[in-house]
Scaffold this motif. Sequence first.
Motif, PDB file in Angstrom:
ATOM      1  N   GLU A   1     -54.596 -19.382 -12.143  1.00 47.71           N
ATOM      2  CA  GLU A   1     -53.433 -20.179 -12.346  1.00 47.71           C
ATOM      3  C   GLU A   1     -52.460 -19.591 -10.954  1.00 47.71           C
ATOM      4  OE1 GLU A   1     -53.352 -20.076 -17.174  1.00 47.71           O
ATOM      5  OE2 GLU A   1     -51.821 -18.847 -16.002  1.00 47.71           O
ATOM      6  N   ALA A   2     -52.388 -18.466 -10.772  1.00 45.32           N
ATOM      7  CA  ALA A   2     -51.417 -18.192  -9.818  1.00 45.32           C
ATOM      8  C   ALA A   2     -51.514 -18.790  -8.288  1.00 45.32           C
ATOM      9  CB  ALA A   2     -51.594 -16.618  -9.397  1.00 45.32           C
ATOM     10  N   VAL A   3     -52.883 -18.934  -7.866  1.00 46.74           N
ATOM     11  CA  VAL A   3     -53.411 -19.694  -6.839  1.00 46.74           C
ATOM     12  C   VAL A   3     -53.215 -20.928  -6.865  1.00 46.74           C
ATOM     13  CG1 VAL A   3     -55.292 -20.000  -5.261  1.00 46.74           C
ATOM     14  CG2 VAL A   3     -55.441 -17.585  -6.264  1.00 46.74           C
ATOM     15  N   GLY A   4     -53.614 -21.641  -8.016  1.00 44.47           N
ATOM     16  CA  GLY A   4     -53.383 -22.913  -8.137  1.00 44.47           C
ATOM     17  C   GLY A   4     -51.867 -23.473  -7.979  1.00 44.47           C
ATOM     18  N   ARG A   5     -50.951 -22.440  -8.497  1.00 43.82           N
ATOM     19  CA  ARG A   5     -49.594 -22.631  -8.396  1.00 43.82           C
ATOM     20  C   ARG A   5     -49.053 -22.541  -7.017  1.00 43.82           C
ATOM     21  NH1 ARG A   5     -48.473 -19.515 -12.688  1.00 43.82           N
ATOM     22  NH2 ARG A   5     -48.275 -17.745 -11.458  1.00 43.82           N
ATOM     23  N   LEU A   6     -49.503 -21.718  -6.394  1.00 40.49           N
ATOM     24  CA  LEU A   6     -49.293 -21.515  -4.809  1.00 40.49           C
ATOM     25  C   LEU A   6     -49.724 -22.744  -4.158  1.00 40.49           C
ATOM     26  CD1 LEU A   6     -47.106 -19.603  -3.669  1.00 40.49           C
ATOM     27  CD2 LEU A   6     -49.046 -18.266  -2.649  1.00 40.49           C
ATOM     28  N   ALA A   7     -50.953 -23.088  -4.334  1.00 37.06           N
ATOM     29  CA  ALA A   7     -51.446 -24.031  -3.472  1.00 37.06           C
ATOM     30  C   ALA A   7     -50.944 -25.232  -3.516  1.00 37.06           C
ATOM     31  CB  ALA A   7     -53.043 -24.223  -3.982  1.00 37.06           C
ATOM     32  N   GLN A   8     -50.137 -25.504  -4.673  1.00 42.21           N
ATOM     33  CA  GLN A   8     -49.248 -26.728  -4.778  1.00 42.21           C
ATOM     34  C   GLN A   8     -48.136 -26.725  -3.882  1.00 42.21           C
ATOM     35  OE1 GLN A   8     -48.651 -27.501  -8.934  1.00 42.21           O
ATOM     36  NE2 GLN A   8     -50.960 -27.499  -9.209  1.00 42.21           N
ATOM     37  N   GLY A   9     -47.802 -25.742  -3.211  1.00 43.46           N
ATOM     38  CA  GLY A   9     -46.603 -25.537  -2.588  1.00 43.46           C
ATOM     39  C   GLY A   9     -45.900 -24.273  -3.038  1.00 43.46           C
ATOM     40  N   VAL A  10     -45.579 -23.567  -1.984  1.00 42.80           N
ATOM     41  CA  VAL A  10     -45.127 -22.242  -2.257  1.00 42.80           C
ATOM     42  C   VAL A  10     -43.735 -22.400  -2.979  1.00 42.80           C
ATOM     43  CG1 VAL A  10     -43.874 -20.059  -1.192  1.00 42.80           C
ATOM     44  CG2 VAL A  10     -45.989 -21.084  -0.194  1.00 42.80           C
ATOM     45  N   ARG A  11     -43.544 -21.744  -4.210  1.00 43.44           N
ATOM     46  CA  ARG A  11     -42.365 -22.259  -5.143  1.00 43.44           C
ATOM     47  C   ARG A  11     -41.394 -21.873  -4.466  1.00 43.44           C
ATOM     48  NH1 ARG A  11     -42.908 -18.755 -10.146  1.00 43.44           N
ATOM     49  NH2 ARG A  11     -43.637 -17.392  -8.612  1.00 43.44           N
TER      50      ARG A  11
ATOM     51  N   MET B   1     -43.704 -27.380   1.790  1.00 44.14           N
ATOM     52  CA  MET B   1     -43.906 -26.669   0.863  1.00 44.14           C
ATOM     53  C   MET B   1     -42.965 -25.654   0.551  1.00 44.14           C
ATOM     54  SD  MET B   1     -47.322 -24.598   1.513  1.00 44.14           S
ATOM     55  CE  MET B   1     -47.047 -22.790   2.034  1.00 44.14           C
ATOM     56  N   TRP B   2     -42.149 -25.326   1.592  1.00 44.53           N
ATOM     57  CA  TRP B   2     -41.397 -24.205   1.664  1.00 44.53           C
ATOM     58  C   TRP B   2     -39.914 -24.653   0.934  1.00 44.53           C
ATOM     59  CZ3 TRP B   2     -42.737 -19.429   2.835  1.00 44.53           C
ATOM     60  CH2 TRP B   2     -43.974 -19.278   3.578  1.00 44.53           C
ATOM     61  N   SER B   3     -39.292 -25.740   1.586  1.00 48.03           N
ATOM     62  CA  SER B   3     -37.973 -26.062   1.239  1.00 48.03           C
ATOM     63  C   SER B   3     -37.968 -26.287  -0.408  1.00 48.03           C
ATOM     64  CB  SER B   3     -37.572 -27.272   1.983  1.00 48.03           C
ATOM     65  OG  SER B   3     -38.488 -28.222   1.822  1.00 48.03           O
ATOM     66  N   GLU B   4     -38.857 -26.405  -1.007  1.00 41.58           N
ATOM     67  CA  GLU B   4     -38.679 -26.631  -2.580  1.00 41.58           C
ATOM     68  C   GLU B   4     -38.498 -25.349  -3.185  1.00 41.58           C
ATOM     69  OE1 GLU B   4     -42.769 -28.161  -3.595  1.00 41.58           O
ATOM     70  OE2 GLU B   4     -42.753 -29.574  -1.886  1.00 41.58           O
ATOM     71  N   THR B   5     -38.649 -24.363  -2.416  1.00 46.31           N
ATOM     72  CA  THR B   5     -38.438 -23.045  -3.419  1.00 46.31           C
ATOM     73  C   THR B   5     -36.997 -22.934  -3.854  1.00 46.31           C
ATOM     74  OG1 THR B   5     -38.046 -21.698  -1.598  1.00 46.31           O
ATOM     75  CG2 THR B   5     -40.263 -21.858  -1.810  1.00 46.31           C
ATOM     76  N   GLU B   6     -36.646 -22.190  -5.018  1.00 51.46           N
ATOM     77  CA  GLU B   6     -35.307 -22.140  -5.257  1.00 51.46           C
ATOM     78  C   GLU B   6     -34.422 -21.407  -4.550  1.00 51.46           C
ATOM     79  OE1 GLU B   6     -35.014 -20.743  -9.358  1.00 51.46           O
ATOM     80  OE2 GLU B   6     -32.802 -20.568  -9.097  1.00 51.46           O
ATOM     81  N   VAL B   7     -35.139 -20.232  -3.751  1.00 52.56           N
ATOM     82  CA  VAL B   7     -34.433 -19.492  -3.249  1.00 52.56           C
ATOM     83  C   VAL B   7     -33.645 -20.365  -1.548  1.00 52.56           C
ATOM     84  CG1 VAL B   7     -34.555 -17.558  -1.562  1.00 52.56           C
ATOM     85  CG2 VAL B   7     -35.192 -17.311  -3.861  1.00 52.56           C
ATOM     86  N   ALA B   8     -34.962 -20.872  -1.100  1.00 49.04           N
ATOM     87  CA  ALA B   8     -34.327 -21.987   0.267  1.00 49.04           C
ATOM     88  C   ALA B   8     -33.331 -22.669  -0.177  1.00 49.04           C
ATOM     89  CB  ALA B   8     -35.771 -22.222   0.598  1.00 49.04           C
ATOM     90  N   ARG B   9     -33.561 -23.354  -1.311  1.00 51.03           N
ATOM     91  CA  ARG B   9     -32.476 -24.385  -1.599  1.00 51.03           C
ATOM     92  C   ARG B   9     -31.161 -23.837  -1.751  1.00 51.03           C
ATOM     93  NH1 ARG B   9     -32.940 -26.060  -6.553  1.00 51.03           N
ATOM     94  NH2 ARG B   9     -35.114 -25.508  -6.666  1.00 51.03           N
ATOM     95  N   ARG B  10     -30.936 -22.818  -2.792  1.00 46.72           N
ATOM     96  CA  ARG B  10     -29.800 -21.963  -2.659  1.00 46.72           C
ATOM     97  C   ARG B  10     -29.062 -21.256  -1.675  1.00 46.72           C
ATOM     98  NH1 ARG B  10     -26.877 -20.114  -7.227  1.00 46.72           N
ATOM     99  NH2 ARG B  10     -25.578 -20.257  -5.620  1.00 46.72           N
ATOM    100  N   LEU B  11     -30.066 -20.945  -0.732  1.00 44.68           N
ATOM    101  CA  LEU B  11     -29.770 -20.526   0.744  1.00 44.68           C
ATOM    102  C   LEU B  11     -29.294 -21.547   1.747  1.00 44.68           C
ATOM    103  CD1 LEU B  11     -31.925 -17.375   1.048  1.00 44.68           C
ATOM    104  CD2 LEU B  11     -29.478 -17.457  -0.083  1.00 44.68           C
ATOM    105  N   GLY B  12     -30.064 -22.589   1.505  1.00 42.59           N
ATOM    106  CA  GLY B  12     -29.646 -23.834   2.497  1.00 42.59           C
ATOM    107  C   GLY B  12     -30.245 -23.482   3.646  1.00 42.59           C
ATOM    108  N   VAL B  13     -31.579 -22.882   3.523  1.00 41.04           N
ATOM    109  CA  VAL B  13     -32.490 -22.645   4.755  1.00 41.04           C
ATOM    110  C   VAL B  13     -33.909 -23.384   4.517  1.00 41.04           C
ATOM    111  CG1 VAL B  13     -31.344 -20.432   5.262  1.00 41.04           C
ATOM    112  CG2 VAL B  13     -33.437 -20.463   3.504  1.00 41.04           C
ATOM    113  N   GLN B  14     -34.516 -23.334   5.683  1.00 41.31           N
ATOM    114  CA  GLN B  14     -35.838 -24.081   5.565  1.00 41.31           C
ATOM    115  C   GLN B  14     -37.060 -23.035   4.981  1.00 41.31           C
ATOM    116  OE1 GLN B  14     -36.664 -25.372   9.632  1.00 41.31           O
ATOM    117  NE2 GLN B  14     -38.360 -26.551   9.005  1.00 41.31           N
TER     118      GLN B  14
END
Lengths: 358, 358
Positions: free
Chosen positions: B348-358, A1-14
Amino acid sequence: MWSETEVARRLGVQYPIIQAGMAGGPASPELAAAVSEAGGLGTLGGGYWTGEQLRDAVRTVRRLTDRPFAVNLFAPEPYEVSAEKISRVQERMRPYQYELGLSEPPFPKQFAPSFEEQMEVVLEERVPVFSFTFGMLEAEWMQALKERDIVVIGTATTVREAVALEQSGVDMVVAQAFEAGGHRGTFLSRFEEALIGGMALIPAMVDAVRIPVIAAGGIMDGRGIAAAFMLGAQGVQLGTAFLTCRESGAHTLHQQAVLSATEESTTLTRAFSGKPARGIRNRFIEEMADVEVPDYPVQNALTREIRQVAGKAGRSEFLSMWAGQGTRLSREMTAEALLEALVRETEEAVGRLAQGVR
Amino acid sequence: MWSETEVARRLGVQYPIIQAGMAGGPASPELAAAVSEAGGLGTLGGGYWTGEQLRDAVRTVRRLTDRPFAVNLFAPEPYEVSAEKISRVQERMRPYQYELGLSEPPFPKQFAPSFEEQMEVVLEERVPVFSFTFGMLEAEWMQALKERDIVVIGTATTVREAVALEQSGVDMVVAQAFEAGGHRGTFLSRFEEALIGGMALIPAMVDAVRIPVIAAGGIMDGRGIAAAFMLGAQGVQLGTAFLTCRESGAHTLHQQAVLSATEESTTLTRAFSGKPARGIRNRFIEEMADVEVPDYPVQNALTREIRQVAGKAGRSEFLSMWAGQGTRLSREMTAEALLEALVRETEEAVGRLAQGVR
């Protein structure tokens, strides 16, 4: 779930978990490399280093890890050199110099290292990520960083600062909340008006900019990381939590003070550097509280020898022990173990809530 | 998912969302009843009311709703009456009285209403929930409340205060963070040392006590509520968010100031009441900043007429416009619409995060 975040992607980190660039020792090459190796983003705290020292540190990190890392520097800002203020503060610090067995220190040749030399190293070495605080970056530097595909992260303490940084071209912005340890990054307001707690600052900043917001201040465990994400942050930056790691270059006395501090132990002070910063209250801070010290970086240069000699002599009453308000949650472990714990705790916190707000 | 929370169960409400007891007008019977009707916990801000005024307010709420509600009072504390400080501050306020067309005000007969009379109403009326701030409750009052099955909520600004309140027998504790508007509840430390941002205060307090912690300070929308739960809180208390509701008794100028304020608009001041409180910076706060005012509630009594007349005259520069740091997120709607929005946004906020930390 972490690596999908925009920050992780841009920084190239897990994981979008950044170790803050605690200048003056704590954010050493060993700590930065360990954090990056563990899947976060390690940062070299280069603010006080010469170009040459910074180059050595960058090369040390690269020997220790192949992963992305950041260099953090201080954006230069105008300052006043008042002979009167300097002589007054020198007078007040004389007893401490005497107490530490120092002779009257020579007037500093240079108050701070050359930012140009530091930046040349950042550009020549093509560090993966460049972060800065205390202001804005001149357009030429920004352009040179972009040409080399270096990700650029600014630091804001208010919504206005975040908007200004976004307009200047940074890729992400750190929301430095009131809780944060170390120097305040404020550059558009009087610092007293830019002391905003994270619960208020983070969502307001997220609403105002399109670039990702990285939350900083008081985040010490997975509960804090999950909370920051709930507020709309897309990454977090932790300083104090990493300061007590085994690989940290912080003085042992500084680490011990953080480990035993409570949420009431820190205060904002100008005494050590001339710029407001949050650290653990000690004798120097208390006794210097009534002195109008010279601007940063003048006062920083004037206290340097006292801090260095006090460090060697084991006298924590003269050390600048920067720390945020989350010290009750600090722990002593390797950076790898801490990062693992942070990730596990965050997932637990989110999972708990997803099952139903307790 | 909400009604399972321990706080909601103990309070007998649908959502563990408490409207803060903003004394002096905003937390009126109409607002409290509207919040309780919508499924939260409304609170009467009774701190400045006589026993009789409090009884009237309690009965008004009961005419408007059958649901649980709270009464909030100020725990009495020792204070000094210094004739010298009083005459000095009277001198400084004379120009304002003149400007507002006031004659020299009579010396107040009483600085604050009788706490005993207020408590007798709380007990006689068997209000469902009793919350208090500014200190601890004497054991006799605590026992009397318990005998009547009244849920008791204390207010803490530090971990030490939360532990002391737990030991005294409160059922829950509000963690009043740095971001919060209105008076600081600090009673065991100097107030300057008890200014802890929510990101640091909430998890530290949760770790230290067994009773539920209710987060307060800077929470304005569902993102803030979800964040508070992530940090370990089991309920939230919102003041500023409810202050701009249609049913709020806050002065229109106060509401307008909150609606247009930024995160940089508030400051901590002793000028209006003698006790540090967070409010929107105005002329009175700025011009009185250098005056050492008498203790609370003396200064509060001395400024009362100025505030009242200024309110009638539409002069917001003399009003105490308490507000937290989250003002950028304030909105104008009914309490019912706000509560609906808060619940929806939290889910909404909880649901969003539960799907994967953005």
